[in-house]
Design an enzyme around this catalytic site. Structure first.
Site, PDB file in Angstrom:
ATOM      1  CE  LYS A  11      14.008  21.100 -14.418  1.00 35.89           C
ATOM      2  NZ  LYS A  11      14.801  19.998 -13.817  1.00 35.89           N
ATOM      3  CE1 TYR A  51      14.073  16.120 -17.724  1.00 35.22           C
ATOM      4  CE2 TYR A  51      11.770  16.474 -17.176  1.00 35.22           C
ATOM      5  CZ  TYR A  51      13.070  16.937 -17.254  1.00 35.22           C
ATOM      6  OH  TYR A  51      13.368  18.222 -16.858  1.00 35.22           O
ATOM      7  CG  PHE A  59      16.373  10.771 -10.773  1.00 37.35           C
ATOM      8  CD1 PHE A  59      15.878  11.456 -11.864  1.00 37.35           C
ATOM      9  CD2 PHE A  59      17.699  10.359 -10.792  1.00 37.35           C
ATOM     10  CE1 PHE A  59      16.674  11.729 -12.966  1.00 37.35           C
ATOM     11  CE2 PHE A  59      18.509  10.626 -11.898  1.00 37.35           C
ATOM     12  CZ  PHE A  59      17.987  11.317 -12.987  1.00 37.35           C
ATOM     13  NE  ARG A  87      24.910  21.382 -19.834  1.00 36.90           N
ATOM     14  CZ  ARG A  87      23.927  20.645 -19.338  1.00 36.90           C
ATOM     15  NH1 ARG A  87      22.687  20.798 -19.780  1.00 36.90           N
ATOM     16  NH2 ARG A  87      24.173  19.748 -18.406  1.00 36.90           N
ATOM     17  NE  ARG A 104      19.607  23.475 -12.747  1.00 36.72           N
ATOM     18  CZ  ARG A 104      20.039  22.755 -13.766  1.00 36.72           C
ATOM     19  NH1 ARG A 104      21.356  22.615 -13.984  1.00 36.72           N
ATOM     20  NH2 ARG A 104      19.192  22.145 -14.567  1.00 36.72           N
ATOM     21  CG  ASN A 114      17.078  21.266 -11.161  1.00 34.44           C
ATOM     22  OD1 ASN A 114      15.984  21.304 -11.721  1.00 34.44           O
ATOM     23  ND2 ASN A 114      18.131  20.641 -11.660  1.00 34.44           N
ATOM     24  CG  HIS A 117      15.626  20.817 -19.032  1.00 33.69           C
ATOM     25  ND1 HIS A 117      16.374  19.679 -18.840  1.00 33.69           N
ATOM     26  CD2 HIS A 117      15.491  20.963 -20.386  1.00 33.69           C
ATOM     27  CE1 HIS A 117      16.654  19.147 -20.035  1.00 33.69           C
ATOM     28  NE2 HIS A 117      16.133  19.906 -20.979  1.00 33.69           N
ATOM     29  CD  GLU A 128      16.044  18.696 -24.405  1.00 32.33           C
ATOM     30  OE1 GLU A 128      16.540  17.742 -23.784  1.00 32.33           O
ATOM     31  OE2 GLU A 128      16.286  19.886 -24.123  1.00 32.33           O
TER      32      GLU A 128
END
Ligand code: CMP
Length: 140
Positions: A11, A51, A59, A87, A104, A114, A117, A128
């Protein structure tokens, strides 16, 4: 466990701090192979579509604004149980709750900034991946 693919984003908070290599080292150390990767700056329309599942969340607007605040690196990761493994190495969404040693916990600034993704299922990974990559760009 079968070899599978998952989708990853490094990100804007991480690209801004020049952490692409640190994140990639953690991905590779976990045994995942980066089989596709490109750096790009998402448009607002792209981020809103990507998203879209979060559109009703409070948010959403801040999330989209953050995701277009700088370049991202989008990736396809391949390996045994890649979705869960990725993950695990990312850690919890909120870095304050992420286990020590995770991306993270080590690198993220906040629940919004964070750093990374990752897809939450193999099915969403396929969607995705197709959003950002053509099949010919995936080199296993
Ligand atoms: P990501 O895995 O990219 O998916 C949605 C993102 O929304 C999530 O990571 C967080 O960075 C971001 N986000 C911002 N605020 C929140 C929140 N309160 N709860 C969950 N996710 C949030």
């Amino acid at each position: 466990m079968a070899t599978e693919r998952t989708f990853s984003i490094i990100k804007p908070d991480a690209t801004r701090r020049n952490l692409t290599g640190r994140v990639n080292a953690m991905i590779e150390a976990a045994g995942l192979r980066i089989v596709a990767q490109k750096r790009l700056h998402m448009t607002r329309a792209m981020a809103e579509e990507f998203y879209g599942v979060h559109r009703e969340r409070g948010f959403f607007s801040d999330l989209v604004t953050f995701m277009i605040s700088g370049p991202v690196v989008v990736q396809v990761l391949q390996g045994e149980g890649a979705v869960l493994k990725h993950r695990d190495i990312m850690g919890a969404t909120d870095p304050k709750k992420a286990a020590a040693g995770t991306i993270r916990a080590e690198l993220a600034e906040s629940i919004e900034a964070n750093s990374v993704h990752g897809s939450d299922s193999a099915e969403n990974a396929a969607t995705e991946i197709a959003f950002f990559f053509a099949g010919i760009e995936l080199v296993g």
